[in-house]
Design a protein around this motif. Structure first.
Motif, PDB file in Angstrom:
ATOM      1  N   ILE A  32     -14.581  24.221 -10.671  1.00  0.00           N
ATOM      2  CA  ILE A  32     -13.783  25.408 -10.349  1.00  0.00           C
ATOM      3  C   ILE A  32     -13.659  25.613  -8.837  1.00  0.00           C
ATOM      4  CG2 ILE A  32     -14.264  26.611 -12.515  1.00  0.00           C
ATOM      5  CD1 ILE A  32     -16.381  28.255 -10.968  1.00  0.00           C
ATOM      6  N   TYR A 147     -15.168  31.917 -10.659  1.00  0.00           N
ATOM      7  CA  TYR A 147     -14.320  31.490 -11.778  1.00  0.00           C
ATOM      8  C   TYR A 147     -13.270  30.505 -11.278  1.00  0.00           C
ATOM      9  CZ  TYR A 147     -16.280  35.756 -13.836  1.00  0.00           C
ATOM     10  OH  TYR A 147     -17.129  36.734 -14.290  1.00  0.00           O
ATOM     11  N   SER A 148     -12.532  29.928 -12.213  1.00  0.00           N
ATOM     12  CA  SER A 148     -11.361  29.156 -11.816  1.00  0.00           C
ATOM     13  C   SER A 148     -10.349  30.117 -11.182  1.00  0.00           C
ATOM     14  CB  SER A 148     -10.759  28.437 -13.024  1.00  0.00           C
ATOM     15  OG  SER A 148     -10.295  29.370 -13.992  1.00  0.00           O
ATOM     16  N   ASP A 150      -7.601  32.684 -10.204  1.00  0.00           N
ATOM     17  CA  ASP A 150      -6.844  33.711 -10.924  1.00  0.00           C
ATOM     18  C   ASP A 150      -5.374  33.632 -10.505  1.00  0.00           C
ATOM     19  OD1 ASP A 150      -6.535  35.060  -8.490  1.00  0.00           O
ATOM     20  OD2 ASP A 150      -7.863  36.726  -9.017  1.00  0.00           O
ATOM     21  N   GLY A 197      -3.267  26.403 -15.748  1.00  0.00           N
ATOM     22  CA  GLY A 197      -4.594  26.991 -15.637  1.00  0.00           C
ATOM     23  C   GLY A 197      -5.007  27.120 -14.177  1.00  0.00           C
ATOM     24  N   ASP A 315     -10.791  29.013 -19.200  1.00  0.00           N
ATOM     25  CA  ASP A 315      -9.581  28.679 -18.447  1.00  0.00           C
ATOM     26  C   ASP A 315      -8.485  28.287 -19.434  1.00  0.00           C
ATOM     27  OD1 ASP A 315      -8.568  27.856 -15.513  1.00  0.00           O
ATOM     28  OD2 ASP A 315      -7.839  26.380 -16.960  1.00  0.00           O
ATOM     29  N   ASP A 351      -8.956  36.042 -20.082  1.00  0.00           N
ATOM     30  CA  ASP A 351      -9.444  35.386 -18.873  1.00  0.00           C
ATOM     31  C   ASP A 351      -9.209  36.260 -17.638  1.00  0.00           C
ATOM     32  OD1 ASP A 351     -10.389  33.215 -17.234  1.00  0.00           O
ATOM     33  OD2 ASP A 351      -8.305  32.740 -16.780  1.00  0.00           O
ATOM     34  N   LYS A 355     -12.113  37.957 -15.186  1.00  0.00           N
ATOM     35  CA  LYS A 355     -12.122  37.693 -13.745  1.00  0.00           C
ATOM     36  C   LYS A 355     -12.101  38.980 -12.920  1.00  0.00           C
ATOM     37  CE  LYS A 355     -10.343  33.004 -13.972  1.00  0.00           C
ATOM     38  NZ  LYS A 355      -9.177  32.122 -14.072  1.00  0.00           N
TER      39      LYS A 355
END
Length: 446
Positions: A32, A147-148, A150, A197, A315, A351, A355
């Motif tokens: 990520i 997180y991955s 946004d 994603g 994700d 998700d 986030k």
């Protein structure tokens, strides 16, 4: 890979400005962007970086064998690499993949008490290893969950500036509809984000090439890497059971009620045999779990059924990668999605809520006459959030807002392919503004 702007960049800079900063553990799923962000921050803010990756540089695991005094650790590092410099006040220790070296976490107390060097640790935090890390150096470290990317970070990657994004928010705050051009442009970009994603390497490839070529293969590779990690790190639990649950997520999301049933994961499976499996995947940063509320009322925590839940991918790009190869094309063209269309939209909204720091809850009464996708809250009330893949009726939303028995609910939110609006009962927002929801609920009354 070009370095993408991330929200952690500012958070790390703020951490550095704090004179009372604690050693930092940046946790989150693999791939990520943790390592790249921390490394970039280190280069910008310090004269020296001592970067050690315990998964790749196994010889460094022994630096704690003689104890945890900082001078001893520095001496042992110097034995392995005599070319490193250790300048007090100007040196960052960056310990990566700390789940491979539990002793590293124990050393954080010593680093904090010594005070000469800053320390940032990073790891995928998988399985029981993180529980061991958590119990070490309590009070002498700070945890940060990453997180991955946004949707705002995705917009940055696409070249949109803070002023343009803030203008979107002001429309939302003032309940001022967007122009047809704004609505079209950002809806199209959001559909790209749904397909791609937020994994930085995939986003980078997509933005650089300006097409989807190769991105599905990258998504599928990350899914395989995650399965490999399950096999490597799931000590103390049945790895086959974790893989069973992880691989079945798309199957349950494709069903109308989306409820995850252990009994249907494999023939004869029972809940008691799978205790800890879902928690493991959630702690590893691979899934989001959404629990069914027993009643749609406050408080949210303590008012849910732990055995009734839905599982979403952390994700959404990985959900797409887990489906048929034709799905990317179908989503871009907005066709052939049927039940899965709703699942993808729910997955991405879940998700986006996580986030922002929201836990996930849904509601469905025993008769199935009232159902709501998500709930959030403001200072005073519980807020139902409806996710509409199609422009259908909002019977449940209206019932929850209107009926006196739901006293904690004053208004609602409907997300869809709609413009900004308010009808006296619920706000309507396009999906792509969901990442502003927490800020909006905080500033709405002001």
């Amino acid at each position: 890979m070009d370095l993408l702007k991330r929200k952690i960049d500012q958070d790390l800079a703020d951490w550095k400005k704090n004179p009372d900063r604690l050693p930092l553990i940046v946790k989150g799923a693999r791939q990520i962007g943790k390592t790249e962000s921390i490394r970039s921050f280190g280069r910008t803010h310090y004269k020296n970086i001592i970067e050690i990756n315990f998964a790749l540089q196994k010889q460094y695991k022994g630096i704690f064998d003689n104890g945890f005094e900082v001078d001893t650790i520095v001496k042992n590092i110097s034995l392995i690499n005599p070319n490193l410099e250790f300048v007090p006040g100007e040196t960052l220790f960056f310990f990566d993949e700390i789940q491979d070296c539990i002793n590293c976490a124990t050393s954080l107390k010593a680093f904090r008490l010594d005070g000469r060097f800053d320390v940032i640790c990073s790891g995928s935090m998988m399985g029981i290893n993180y529980n061991e890390i958590e119990s070490n150096s309590v009070g002498f470290k700070e945890d940060y969950e990453m997180y991955s990317m946004d949707f705002e970070e995705f917009l940055w990657a696409k070249g949109y500036c803070g002023e343009q994004i803030e203008d979107l928010y002001q429309h939302m705050l003032q309940i001022k509809p967007l122009s047809e051009l704004e609505q079209t442009v950002f809806s199209d970009i959001f559909r790209e984000y749904m397909v791609i994603g937020g994994m930085p390497a995939i986003v980078n490839t997509f933005v650089k090439n300006n097409h989807y070529g190769g991105t599905l293969k990258m998504q599928q590779q990350i899914l395989l890497d995650y399965e490999e990690d399950i096999t490597k790190y799931a000590s103390g639990l049945d790895k086959t059971k974790i893989l069973n649950v992880y691989r079945k997520i798309p199957v349950f999301l494709g069903r109308s009620n989306k409820k995850f049933c252990i009994s249907k994961v494999e023939r004869g499976a029972r809940n008691r045999e799978y205790v800890g499996v879902v928690d493991w995947l959630e702690n590893a940063g691979m899934i989001n779990v959404c629990y069914c509320m027993e009643l749609p009322e406050l408080p949210l925590k303590g008012n849910y059924d732990p055995d009734n839940y839905r599982i979403y991918f952390r994700d959404t790009g990985l959900l797409i990668g887990s489906l048929d190869e034709e799905v990317q094309e179908d989503l871009r063209a907005n066709k052939n999605f049927n039940t899965y269309k709703g699942a993808v939209y729910e997955n991405i909204v879940g998700d986006m809520l996580v986030k922002q720091g929201y836990p996930l809850y849904f509601y469905k009464n025993t008769k199935g006459t009232v159902e709501m996708d998500f709930f959030v809250r403001d200072a005073d009330s519980l807020i139902p959030v409806e996710v509409k893949a199609n422009d259908g009726a909002t019977i449940s939303l209206n019932n929850l807002i209107s009926q006196e028995k739901y006293g904690d609910i004053a208004y609602g939110i409907k997300l869809g392919n709609k413009n900004i609006g308010f009808n006296g009962k619920f706000y309507t927002f396009p999906y792509f503004l969901t990442f502003f929801l927490k800020r909006f609920l905080k500033e709405r009354k002001k």
